[in-house]
Design a protein around this motif. Structure first.
Motif: not given
Lengths: 447, 447
Positions: A157-158, A224-226, A183-188, A234-236
């Motif tokens: 997720v972002t 999944a990528l969610l 199990w949750v991975r954060i990407v910018p 995230d700021g549109i």
């Protein structure tokens, strides 16, 4: 992988534009009394918007009225996307509620007809709908399904993502609590304003690919990528077009699915068809939808491609007592009819252009306007200080001043410095002009 | 700890009384056509009741009407607990929907007034409400809160439990999938019919205590005992009174909370006050509620004791877009008003006595009637074969024959052999007589 470190103060939209009981002393006696009663029943968990909370009593079209008769132009509420208190929704709900309201374990035409029409708005690959009551439930179920289909557990997720309030969808929501499980991975989220358009596409896909590799290496695997397809919280970030393609490819290469969260961008808001993912020319495996679906009657859904549905089989048994009930479906059907009959997607495009034309020059006129991002009737205006640094305090001040001048909107983004503009879709040209004028005045009057 | 082994065929109520596409050939052409369209949009995930599914088009009071004009006495639906299409609910929803429908981040009197009245029906220890849209969400949030408060992860549930469809509430629902994760511990529901009253209390508490000890030993710890206070999906076990006390003590001794799931028993159904736990003289830490709360408008809630709420503080931030919205609250308020103004709790007591008086002698008249358990308007009739063994096939036959003779109910219990009788609360004496007569005829006509 994120610029919010675990434990750092949370700057979710909910927290930045949030009433604090410390500010109660300045409020009128009536508001204080109502706040006391609210605190005595709902506690402090359920947040309130604005330094001076708004006490609403009526809504019609784009306008909301408070207990003192003050009117507000609603530039924020997506749930009432066909306009507040639309008579066709009222009529449809009243009629069905006085006829029959049961559940999907009896046969009923309403849910079947509506599901068919909704599937027709999705790519041909989609073959099956499940109705829930909230986007939280739809995202939770999407993750469950993705895990069964892939045999993996990981979800990417972002950093500013919000996907809901159940244990699993909240875990996928670092905007609320950045301390996520393993199990949750954060990407910018992509940030073309700061990175440049091309680099934002490349770096987003690269960040996703790194997490896929790491999930594989750690034995968790990628389920999944969610992502919200316009990166709302995230700021549109509506662009660049095609942005999602390389990231989705990376996830599929790792055996994962792509879940498109259309809870905010969906149902025509972006002015180009019904769904946000369409703009990026990708076909998701699962699509979740909710908020504007039934004008505030709690309705949400999950759509699955035939291939995904077949892979699940009956391995994820699911029944939702209220999901898809005749009244919910009557409300949802009325909303879909209004979107079509009143040309609301076309209006979102036209009024979105007017919004962009009005906002774009403000980047030159006002130093605090760092970036203007518009897709149909969803816009983010990034409020910045020196060198383009996020300016949360000024964004909060703008939101509160707009509220005091009769315009409702709020903030988004990991720094809470992006003004989130998301009005009901039937906004008129004159109403958009009114917004642009008041907004310009508020920016002009900034200290 | 359960008599359903992981991997064994699931015999949840959903599966026992469930339409199978294999039976479609015998149905009328119109039904087959509707079933085909349903399958082409909703797939096979969403279950349908009965060998011959019922296609409903109208409801009023206790009666439902199908597309052919056939009328059914509803002895099953708890969502319509104030009667189908109650005019006060229709009026309240229509009025509020045409006035305003936003969310709890603006101030609104409706949610505060309703929360205050609902808290007044709970023990004095309760001080705070959170509104959700479904019982699934309420149970999911209750588990999240219990985990934060206790610092433990484990949840103890009964073998036939159903607590919802989110990842976490589904994990707490062995009736749907008995293959539960390590943090869910299963105990048999009390079974006074087979164990005797006193032994059922002792053995239930002992089973809970064993799981508490094991959770402690394994380092998982006990976050909560989560039970439906009338053990609805376990086959309805209203007694013996006081049953829950020793089990709750064992959980608290292990540092866990007691979550009372009132989604089925709550709102006066048991004919003695509003809540099932009251009958057992225990005060829960958290109470979840849902189904009958707003006559089918998706409304559910979580109530917390002041002590629990203070222990959570703001550690579990929560916002539910639709939860507690003005229309949901108007529907819920109308239901609460109707329960009071029409004396529905008193009616549940009186008609419950009539039901018990009618059913009890059937234990003598019919060998298949093994046990009759009644609390207000919630009854379980255990269908048995030789030596009191559960007879699922006969129970299913009874349910389908009743459907063919115009009476709707379904099954419950880990073996699906308990008839679940749960009519709307305003059932009249003559309607109860009608049910008892048809039921007696169906039992008489059994092969």
């Amino acid at each position: 992988m994120t610029d919010i470190a675990a434990g750092e103060t949370i700057t979710s939209p909910l927290d930045v534009n949030r009433f604090s009981p410390d500010d109660a002393a300045d409020l009128p006696a009536e508001t204080r009394e109502l706040l006391d009663r609210r605190r005595g029943t709902l506690g402090d968990v359920t947040p309130l918007l604005y330094r001076r909370p708004v006490h609403l009593v009526r809504g019609e079209g784009l306008w909301l009225t408070d207990a003192d008769g003050v009117r507000y132009l609603d530039m924020y509420n997506n749930v009432a996307s066909v306009g507040h208190c639309h008579p066709r929704v009222v009529e449809a709900v009243s009629r069905q509620l006085s006829t029959l309201n049961t559940h999907t374990r009896y046969l009923h035409e309403g849910v079947i007809d509506y599901a068919r029409q909704l599937l027709a708005t999705l790519p041909a690959a989609f073959g099956e709908m499940v109705f829930t009551c909230t986007g939280s439930e739809a995202n939770d179920l999407a993750v469950r399904i993705a895990r069964h289909v892939t045999g993996h557990r990981g979800v990417i997720v972002t950093a500013g993502a919000y996907h809901g309030g159940t244990t699993v969808s909240a875990a996928c929501s670092p905007s609320v609590d950045p301390a996520v499980p393993d199990w949750v991975r954060i990407v910018p989220a992509p940030d073309p304003f700061r990175e440049g358009a091309d680099e934002s596409v490349r770096s987003f896909a690269a960040a996703v690919a790194r997490q896929v590799d790491d999930l594989t290496a750690s034995g968790i695997g990628t389920a999944a990528l969610l992502v919200d397809t316009v990166f709302s919280s995230d700021g549109i970030q509506p662009g660049p077009l095609g942005l999602l393609g390389p990231a989705v490819e990376a996830v599929r290469a790792g055996g994962g699915l792509f879940i498109a969260d259309e809870v905010q961008p969906g149902f025509g808001r972006l002015g180009e068809g019904m769904w946000g993912f369409d703009r990026h020319s990708v076909v998701p495996d699962l699509v979740t939808m909710g908020k504007p679906m039934a004008a505030g009657i709690p309705v949400a859904a999950l759509a699955a491609t035939t291939r995904t549905a077949e892979a699940v089989g009956r391995k994820v048994p699911y029944f939702n007592t209220f999901g898809g009930n005749p009244v919910s479906m009557a409300a949802a059907q009325a909303v879909l009819d209004v979107i079509r009959d009143e040309g609301l997607i076309e209006n979102a495009a036209a009024r979105g252009k007017q919004l962009l034309d009005g906002l774009a020059p403000m980047r030159e006129s006002f130093a605090v306007v760092g970036d203007v991002r518009v897709a149909g009737l969803f816009a983010g205006v990034e409020i910045v200080g020196a060198g383009g640094a996020p300016d949360t305090a000024t964004a909060t001040a703008v939101v509160n001043t707009l509220r005091d001048r009769g315009v409702l909107l709020s903030t988004a983004g990991v720094h809470g410095n992006v003004l989130k503009i998301r009005p009901p879709l039937p906004i008129a040209e004159s109403e958009m002009d009114h917004f642009l004028q008041v907004f310009g005045e508020v920016l002009t009057d900034l200290p």
